[in-house]
Scaffold this motif. Structure first.
Motif, PDB file in Angstrom:
ATOM      1  N   VAL A  46     -14.949  -8.995  -5.872  1.00 25.50           N
ATOM      2  CA  VAL A  46     -15.125  -8.114  -4.727  1.00 25.50           C
ATOM      3  C   VAL A  46     -13.741  -7.771  -4.210  1.00 25.50           C
ATOM      4  CG1 VAL A  46     -16.086  -7.892  -2.406  1.00 25.50           C
ATOM      5  CG2 VAL A  46     -17.350  -9.156  -4.165  1.00 25.50           C
ATOM      6  N   ASP A  47     -13.444  -6.474  -4.113  1.00 25.29           N
ATOM      7  CA  ASP A  47     -12.151  -6.004  -3.649  1.00 25.29           C
ATOM      8  C   ASP A  47     -12.244  -5.526  -2.207  1.00 25.29           C
ATOM      9  OD1 ASP A  47     -11.245  -4.399  -6.783  1.00 25.29           O
ATOM     10  OD2 ASP A  47     -11.053  -6.473  -6.149  1.00 25.29           O
ATOM     11  N   TYR A  48     -11.242  -5.905  -1.417  1.00 26.07           N
ATOM     12  CA  TYR A  48     -11.128  -5.437  -0.037  1.00 26.07           C
ATOM     13  C   TYR A  48      -9.809  -4.681   0.086  1.00 26.07           C
ATOM     14  CZ  TYR A  48     -14.712  -8.975   0.808  1.00 26.07           C
ATOM     15  OH  TYR A  48     -15.848  -9.736   0.760  1.00 26.07           O
ATOM     16  N   ASP A  49      -9.868  -3.457   0.594  1.00 23.43           N
ATOM     17  CA  ASP A  49      -8.656  -2.675   0.805  1.00 23.43           C
ATOM     18  C   ASP A  49      -7.928  -3.191   2.032  1.00 23.43           C
ATOM     19  OD1 ASP A  49      -9.056  -0.964  -1.381  1.00 23.43           O
ATOM     20  OD2 ASP A  49     -10.321   0.378  -0.187  1.00 23.43           O
ATOM     21  N   LEU A  50      -6.647  -3.482   1.868  1.00 24.14           N
ATOM     22  CA  LEU A  50      -5.805  -3.911   2.980  1.00 24.14           C
ATOM     23  C   LEU A  50      -5.263  -2.666   3.671  1.00 24.14           C
ATOM     24  CD1 LEU A  50      -3.899  -6.767   1.153  1.00 24.14           C
ATOM     25  CD2 LEU A  50      -5.594  -7.034   2.974  1.00 24.14           C
ATOM     26  N   LEU A  51      -5.447  -2.599   4.970  1.00 28.27           N
ATOM     27  CA  LEU A  51      -5.020  -1.453   5.759  1.00 28.27           C
ATOM     28  C   LEU A  51      -3.712  -1.763   6.469  1.00 28.27           C
ATOM     29  CD1 LEU A  51      -8.503  -0.655   7.334  1.00 28.27           C
ATOM     30  CD2 LEU A  51      -7.496   0.311   5.246  1.00 28.27           C
ATOM     31  N   THR A  52      -2.863  -0.756   6.587  1.00 27.15           N
ATOM     32  CA  THR A  52      -1.574  -0.935   7.248  1.00 27.15           C
ATOM     33  C   THR A  52      -1.768  -1.186   8.744  1.00 27.15           C
ATOM     34  OG1 THR A  52       0.642  -0.009   7.473  1.00 27.15           O
ATOM     35  CG2 THR A  52      -1.196   1.538   7.675  1.00 27.15           C
ATOM     36  N   VAL A  53      -0.919  -2.033   9.301  1.00 34.27           N
ATOM     37  CA  VAL A  53      -0.963  -2.377  10.726  1.00 34.27           C
ATOM     38  C   VAL A  53       0.458  -2.317  11.279  1.00 34.27           C
ATOM     39  CG1 VAL A  53      -1.605  -4.167  12.402  1.00 34.27           C
ATOM     40  CG2 VAL A  53      -2.914  -3.916  10.304  1.00 34.27           C
ATOM     41  N   ASN A  54       0.587  -1.971  12.544  1.00 37.12           N
ATOM     42  CA  ASN A  54       1.879  -1.947  13.238  1.00 37.12           C
ATOM     43  C   ASN A  54       2.898  -1.040  12.548  1.00 37.12           C
ATOM     44  OD1 ASN A  54       1.127  -3.738  15.348  1.00 37.12           O
ATOM     45  ND2 ASN A  54       1.287  -5.433  13.896  1.00 37.12           N
ATOM     46  N   ASN A  55       2.421   0.093  12.041  1.00 43.58           N
ATOM     47  CA  ASN A  55       3.288   1.091  11.392  1.00 43.58           C
ATOM     48  C   ASN A  55       4.115   0.515  10.253  1.00 43.58           C
ATOM     49  OD1 ASN A  55       2.475   3.258  13.117  1.00 43.58           O
ATOM     50  ND2 ASN A  55       3.769   2.365  14.714  1.00 43.58           N
ATOM     51  N   SER A  56       3.593  -0.520   9.582  1.00 46.52           N
ATOM     52  CA  SER A  56       4.357  -1.169   8.508  1.00 46.52           C
ATOM     53  C   SER A  56       4.367  -0.347   7.226  1.00 46.52           C
ATOM     54  CB  SER A  56       3.757  -2.546   8.192  1.00 46.52           C
ATOM     55  OG  SER A  56       2.482  -2.395   7.580  1.00 46.52           O
ATOM     56  N   GLY A  57       3.344   0.461   7.004  1.00 44.26           N
ATOM     57  CA  GLY A  57       3.229   1.212   5.755  1.00 44.26           C
ATOM     58  C   GLY A  57       2.715   0.369   4.597  1.00 44.26           C
ATOM     59  N   VAL A  58       2.472  -0.920   4.845  1.00 45.97           N
ATOM     60  CA  VAL A  58       2.015  -1.832   3.795  1.00 45.97           C
ATOM     61  C   VAL A  58       0.503  -1.704   3.643  1.00 45.97           C
ATOM     62  CG1 VAL A  58       1.831  -4.245   3.077  1.00 45.97           C
ATOM     63  CG2 VAL A  58       3.900  -3.440   4.233  1.00 45.97           C
ATOM     64  N   THR A  59       0.071  -1.520   2.402  1.00 50.42           N
ATOM     65  CA  THR A  59      -1.349  -1.496   2.053  1.00 50.42           C
ATOM     66  C   THR A  59      -1.528  -2.419   0.863  1.00 50.42           C
ATOM     67  OG1 THR A  59      -1.057   0.408   0.589  1.00 50.42           O
ATOM     68  CG2 THR A  59      -1.679   0.878   2.890  1.00 50.42           C
ATOM     69  N   GLY A  60      -2.695  -2.394   0.270  1.00 53.23           N
ATOM     70  CA  GLY A  60      -2.904  -3.206  -0.932  1.00 53.23           C
ATOM     71  C   GLY A  60      -4.366  -3.522  -1.121  1.00 53.23           C
ATOM     72  N   VAL A  61      -4.610  -4.527  -1.942  1.00 53.65           N
ATOM     73  CA  VAL A  61      -5.974  -4.951  -2.233  1.00 53.65           C
ATOM     74  C   VAL A  61      -6.016  -6.473  -2.286  1.00 53.65           C
ATOM     75  CG1 VAL A  61      -5.703  -4.811  -4.752  1.00 53.65           C
ATOM     76  CG2 VAL A  61      -7.959  -4.581  -3.744  1.00 53.65           C
ATOM     77  N   ALA A  62      -7.106  -7.027  -1.759  1.00 52.67           N
ATOM     78  CA  ALA A  62      -7.378  -8.461  -1.868  1.00 52.67           C
ATOM     79  C   ALA A  62      -8.640  -8.591  -2.703  1.00 52.67           C
ATOM     80  CB  ALA A  62      -7.570  -9.088  -0.492  1.00 52.67           C
ATOM     81  N   SER A  63      -8.520  -9.221  -3.864  1.00 57.65           N
ATOM     82  CA  SER A  63      -9.653  -9.401  -4.767  1.00 57.65           C
ATOM     83  C   SER A  63     -10.162 -10.825  -4.652  1.00 57.65           C
ATOM     84  CB  SER A  63      -9.228  -9.123  -6.209  1.00 57.65           C
ATOM     85  OG  SER A  63      -8.816  -7.792  -6.356  1.00 57.65           O
ATOM     86  N   PHE A  64     -11.451 -10.959  -4.410  1.00 62.51           N
ATOM     87  CA  PHE A  64     -12.117 -12.260  -4.353  1.00 62.51           C
ATOM     88  C   PHE A  64     -12.865 -12.412  -5.673  1.00 62.51           C
ATOM     89  CE2 PHE A  64     -12.109 -13.671   0.241  1.00 62.51           C
ATOM     90  CZ  PHE A  64     -11.121 -12.787   0.641  1.00 62.51           C
ATOM     91  N   ILE A  65     -12.441 -13.388  -6.467  1.00 64.55           N
ATOM     92  CA  ILE A  65     -12.948 -13.546  -7.821  1.00 64.55           C
ATOM     93  C   ILE A  65     -13.673 -14.878  -7.938  1.00 64.55           C
ATOM     94  CG2 ILE A  65     -12.296 -13.623 -10.260  1.00 64.55           C
ATOM     95  CD1 ILE A  65      -9.639 -12.152  -9.271  1.00 64.55           C
ATOM     96  N   PRO A  66     -14.952 -14.858  -8.379  1.00 63.31           N
ATOM     97  CA  PRO A  66     -15.695 -16.114  -8.503  1.00 63.31           C
ATOM     98  C   PRO A  66     -15.212 -16.917  -9.707  1.00 63.31           C
ATOM     99  CG  PRO A  66     -17.022 -14.308  -9.341  1.00 63.31           C
ATOM    100  CD  PRO A  66     -15.767 -13.704  -8.782  1.00 63.31           C
ATOM    101  N   ASN A  67     -15.123 -18.218  -9.547  1.00 64.23           N
ATOM    102  CA  ASN A  67     -14.759 -19.122 -10.637  1.00 64.23           C
ATOM    103  C   ASN A  67     -15.997 -19.882 -11.089  1.00 64.23           C
ATOM    104  OD1 ASN A  67     -11.985 -18.400 -10.461  1.00 64.23           O
ATOM    105  ND2 ASN A  67     -11.773 -19.766  -8.719  1.00 64.23           N
ATOM    106  N   GLU A  68     -15.977 -20.389 -12.301  1.00 63.07           N
ATOM    107  CA  GLU A  68     -17.122 -21.094 -12.870  1.00 63.07           C
ATOM    108  C   GLU A  68     -17.556 -22.292 -12.040  1.00 63.07           C
ATOM    109  OE1 GLU A  68     -16.275 -22.062 -16.941  1.00 63.07           O
ATOM    110  OE2 GLU A  68     -16.004 -19.965 -17.485  1.00 63.07           O
TER     111      GLU A  68
END
Length: 160
Positions: A46-68
């Motif tokens: 499951v991917d969550y988009d990271l949104l920029t905060v405090n005018n940082s311009g930083v974005t990205g993705v956080a992936s939650f990956i199930p393990n066995e």
């Protein structure tokens, strides 16, 4: 044990390669047709988009990956972040409400972080299923000495 060795190998690879933007590294190659090549591919992630905060311009993705074993690997890839170290946490509550830290994640180094999660910081066990229903949000901070939030996302039950 397999996940520990994989994580250790990845950490050693990142450590030895440093933060260079090598043309050979798919994750850092702007001409790569698959910019998410560095994120482990799992059909149940499951991917969550990271949104920029405090005018940082930083974005990205956080992936939650199930393990066995039921644990969760949280893989973070930042975009437009400085090459420094950026702490990351999973916090209780929504972005709007805020909340205390529930899980301290491995710091983002070279814009990448990978943490295997089996429990909250208070010792309470949490599985992948638990993470998907968790009342929380994820924060990325400017540096270990500057607690300014530069990117964030609602996760679990708060993401939908």
């Amino acid at each position: 044990m397999r996940y520990f060795l994989t994580s250790l190998s990845l950490a050693l690879l990142v450590f030895t390669m440093g933060c260079s933007n090598s043309e050979d590294a798919d994750v850092n190659n702007p001409n790569n047709p698959n910019p998410d090549a560095g994120i482990p591919n799992d059909p149940e992630r499951v991917d969550y988009d990271l949104l920029t905060v405090n005018n940082s311009g930083v974005t990205g993705v956080a992936s939650f990956i199930p393990n066995e074993d039921g644990s969760t690997t949280i893989y973070i890839k930042l975009e437009n972040a400085s090459q420094g170290i950026h702490p990351a946490t999973v916090n209780f509550g929504t972005l709007e409400e805020g909340g205390s830290i529930a899980i301290t994640l491995n710091e983002c180094e070279c814009e990448i972080s990978e943490t295997v999660v089996t429990q909250l910081d208070n010792g309470t066990a949490i599985s992948f299923v638990g993470m998907m229903t968790f009342d929380g949000h994820l924060n990325i901070y400017e540096s270990p000495t500057d607690g300014t939030v530069i990117a964030q996302a609602n996760i679990g039950a708060n993401a939908f």
